[in-house]
Write a protein that holds these residues in place. Sequence first.
Motif, PDB file in Angstrom:
ATOM      1  N   HIS A 151       7.848   2.295   1.500  1.00 41.25           N
ATOM      2  CA  HIS A 151       8.344   4.123   1.648  1.00 41.25           C
ATOM      3  C   HIS A 151       9.765   3.952   0.679  1.00 41.25           C
ATOM      4  N   VAL A 152      11.117   2.918   1.004  1.00 43.45           N
ATOM      5  CA  VAL A 152      11.587   2.330   0.418  1.00 43.45           C
ATOM      6  C   VAL A 152      11.696   2.096  -1.114  1.00 43.45           C
TER       7      VAL A 152
ATOM      8  N   ALA B  89       6.982  -1.410 -21.820  1.00 44.46           N
ATOM      9  CA  ALA B  89       7.167  -0.298 -21.070  1.00 44.46           C
ATOM     10  C   ALA B  89       5.561  -0.137 -20.174  1.00 44.46           C
ATOM     11  N   ILE B  90       6.759   0.101 -18.964  1.00 46.39           N
ATOM     12  CA  ILE B  90       5.445  -0.189 -17.422  1.00 46.39           C
ATOM     13  C   ILE B  90       5.785   1.031 -16.651  1.00 46.39           C
ATOM     14  N   THR B  91       4.631   1.739 -16.110  1.00 49.34           N
ATOM     15  CA  THR B  91       4.503   2.834 -15.375  1.00 49.34           C
ATOM     16  C   THR B  91       5.630   2.403 -13.966  1.00 49.34           C
ATOM     17  N   ARG B  92       5.698   3.384 -13.049  1.00 51.38           N
ATOM     18  CA  ARG B  92       6.406   3.479 -11.581  1.00 51.38           C
ATOM     19  C   ARG B  92       5.239   2.306 -10.712  1.00 51.38           C
ATOM     20  N   GLY B  93       4.311   2.338 -10.914  1.00 48.85           N
ATOM     21  CA  GLY B  93       2.703   1.512 -10.169  1.00 48.85           C
ATOM     22  C   GLY B  93       3.537  -0.180 -10.459  1.00 48.85           C
TER      23      GLY B  93
ATOM     24  N   SER C  65      11.137   2.849  -6.913  1.00 47.42           N
ATOM     25  CA  SER C  65      10.129   3.227  -8.445  1.00 47.42           C
ATOM     26  C   SER C  65      10.066   4.202  -9.322  1.00 47.42           C
ATOM     27  N   THR C  66      10.801   5.075  -8.783  1.00 43.39           N
ATOM     28  CA  THR C  66      10.686   6.983  -9.210  1.00 43.39           C
ATOM     29  C   THR C  66      12.034   6.444  -9.372  1.00 43.39           C
ATOM     30  N   GLU C  67      13.579   5.731  -8.979  1.00 44.46           N
ATOM     31  CA  GLU C  67      14.763   5.952  -9.927  1.00 44.46           C
ATOM     32  C   GLU C  67      14.917   5.002 -11.101  1.00 44.46           C
ATOM     33  N   VAL C  68      14.446   3.645 -11.108  1.00 47.68           N
ATOM     34  CA  VAL C  68      14.877   2.981 -11.563  1.00 47.68           C
ATOM     35  C   VAL C  68      14.660   2.694 -13.495  1.00 47.68           C
ATOM     36  N   VAL C  69      15.182   2.420 -14.227  1.00 42.27           N
ATOM     37  CA  VAL C  69      14.648   2.804 -15.646  1.00 42.27           C
ATOM     38  C   VAL C  69      14.242   1.842 -15.886  1.00 42.27           C
ATOM     39  N   SER C  70      15.029   0.424 -15.679  1.00 43.57           N
ATOM     40  CA  SER C  70      14.734  -1.094 -16.231  1.00 43.57           C
ATOM     41  C   SER C  70      14.063  -2.097 -15.870  1.00 43.57           C
ATOM     42  N   GLY C  71      13.972  -3.093 -15.739  1.00 41.04           N
ATOM     43  CA  GLY C  71      13.822  -3.913 -14.770  1.00 41.04           C
ATOM     44  C   GLY C  71      15.058  -4.841 -14.349  1.00 41.04           C
TER      45      GLY C  71
ATOM     46  N   THR D 219       0.917  -1.319  -0.138  1.00 32.29           N
ATOM     47  CA  THR D 219       0.220   0.000   0.093  1.00 32.29           C
ATOM     48  C   THR D 219       0.975   1.029   0.334  1.00 32.29           C
ATOM     49  N   GLN D 220       1.781   1.657   0.420  1.00 34.28           N
ATOM     50  CA  GLN D 220       2.923   2.372   1.327  1.00 34.28           C
ATOM     51  C   GLN D 220       3.743   2.702  -0.326  1.00 34.28           C
ATOM     52  N   ALA D 221       4.020   1.344  -1.169  1.00 27.23           N
ATOM     53  CA  ALA D 221       5.074   1.928  -1.816  1.00 27.23           C
ATOM     54  C   ALA D 221       4.626   2.265  -2.893  1.00 27.23           C
ATOM     55  N   LEU D 222       2.775   1.571  -3.019  1.00 27.39           N
ATOM     56  CA  LEU D 222       2.197   2.794  -4.590  1.00 27.39           C
ATOM     57  C   LEU D 222       1.411   3.342  -4.547  1.00 27.39           C
ATOM     58  N   HIS D 223       1.040   3.974  -2.975  1.00 23.31           N
ATOM     59  CA  HIS D 223       0.640   5.193  -2.975  1.00 23.31           C
ATOM     60  C   HIS D 223       1.671   5.803  -3.015  1.00 23.31           C
ATOM     61  N   LEU D 224       2.842   6.154  -3.141  1.00 24.21           N
ATOM     62  CA  LEU D 224       4.236   7.009  -3.848  1.00 24.21           C
ATOM     63  C   LEU D 224       4.549   6.973  -4.439  1.00 24.21           C
ATOM     64  N   ALA D 225       4.926   5.923  -5.284  1.00 24.63           N
ATOM     65  CA  ALA D 225       4.713   5.211  -7.031  1.00 24.63           C
ATOM     66  C   ALA D 225       3.832   5.975  -7.675  1.00 24.63           C
ATOM     67  N   ASN D 226       2.243   5.913  -7.808  1.00 28.02           N
ATOM     68  CA  ASN D 226       1.210   6.370  -8.312  1.00 28.02           C
ATOM     69  C   ASN D 226       0.878   8.384  -8.548  1.00 28.02           C
ATOM     70  N   GLN D 227       1.174   8.646  -7.348  1.00 30.63           N
ATOM     71  CA  GLN D 227       0.935   9.962  -7.028  1.00 30.63           C
ATOM     72  C   GLN D 227       2.030  10.693  -7.903  1.00 30.63           C
ATOM     73  N   SER D 228       2.975  10.154  -8.182  1.00 33.43           N
ATOM     74  CA  SER D 228       3.601  10.281  -8.964  1.00 33.43           C
ATOM     75  C   SER D 228       4.307   9.739 -10.431  1.00 33.43           C
ATOM     76  N   ASP D 229       3.303   9.679 -10.795  1.00 26.62           N
ATOM     77  CA  ASP D 229       3.376   8.581 -12.347  1.00 26.62           C
ATOM     78  C   ASP D 229       2.393   9.421 -13.460  1.00 26.62           C
TER      79      ASP D 229
END
Length: 461
Positions: free
Chosen positions: A183-184, A117-121, A189-195, A70-80
């Motif tokens: 949180h981490v 191509a994939i989203t941060r979420g 998810s806002t930094e990684v470029v690829s899998g 829940t926390q990870a998706l919250h951070l990923a999706n709010q800036s996706d």
Amino acid sequence: MADDERSPDEEFQELLRQILGGSGGEIDPERLAQLSGMNLDPQTMQMLMRQLQNAFQNSDGGIPWDTARTQALHLANQSDLGITAGDRHDLDEAFALATLWLGEATTISELSSPPRAITRGTWVEETLPVWQELAEPVATSIADALTNALREQMPEDMDDLLQGAGRLMRTVGGTLFATQLGHVVGRLSTEVVSGGDVGIPVMPSGVAAIVPQNFADFGRDLEIAEDQLALYVATRELAHARLFRHAKWLRLHVISQVTEFARGIRVDTDALEDLAARFDPSEPEELRHALESGALLPSRSDTQTAALERLENLLATIEGWVEVVTDDATSRLPSAHRIAEVVRRRRAVGGPGEKALGSLVGLELRPRRMREAAAMWRAVTDAVGVEARDALWDYADLMPTAEDIDDPASLVARLEARARGEEPARDEVDDALARLLAEAEDDRPDGPAPDGPAPDGPTRA
């Protein structure tokens, strides 16, 4: 129910509520945020509060990993920002050309599923099971440390209360850890470029992917043509995904080495108690810094140091191969060498999210010997060719070792001898194994086999 009829769990919950200073017998979110040391926004803190309330109601002693998700998706999706049709088209073209070029640079076959191509979420959803597996040993250690510290500091006449509250305390500690892990991962998810950007196989096997939004951030100030950058990144991602799909044993090998390291982590209870003794709730920065910097994780033991060295050599061997294959495949690109150096430096330094992960689990996932490993793979390629080089990934016991990284000439000599059909030169390991086999033969009840050949033992490639 009268006060003297309350269960140990209910008494412990009341104790926590009193410690956290909530009005009306409720836990105060602001006080909890200060004690946790996590700089969380109000929405995240409300989610954490709900998880803690669930912990009070359904305490099973486990780690609530849904909290991390829940926390990870919250951070990923709010800036996706999502994926545009143009982004998808450009990356599809880059992957298509990269696939053709890789066919000339490696004999390892193509992926069975198309890269995408994939989203941060989406990156969070697909990688979180691996992060959970890697973090679980540390989460368990932290939950145990909280429980043990509480037992040591409480009076003996409260033993009955603590016996019923231990499982609840583990759940509360696990909830706090799971929130921090989320949180981490959300920051990552806002930094990684690829899998394959973090070096370990966090994506499902055989899946190659690029996060367009992060790719745009990565190339913004490099002054390199975007199509060249996309082609290089696509080639590197495909090479990484192909390797793990081909060497089916490799994924488990990497994950098991990471978890072996993590299981050796113990929380520094002395540092935790010292920090608690001088902690000022109105000045939570010291506790926040201790959690984020990993100061509560003690120095590595000799066993952990050895495990870390094995892991670093393994990651370097993997990424060294990926680098050599990518360099060969992208040799037509005018900016290939510049991009390769940017990628190497980026992997060596790591981003904020990767550093936070290191603080959380005490492990930096960066291959310190990647240049040496790449030099080894280059020497092997030049000496015996692409097919013989890639065959070293067919079985785990064929993969180059740390000694091969130190001395590529010996590995090359063995491979060249094998290519000529010659028996590889014996070494100390072969001699030691032969002696053991000979001793075992002598210890047989009926003695050595008559007229049998001397046990030379197997030889390595």
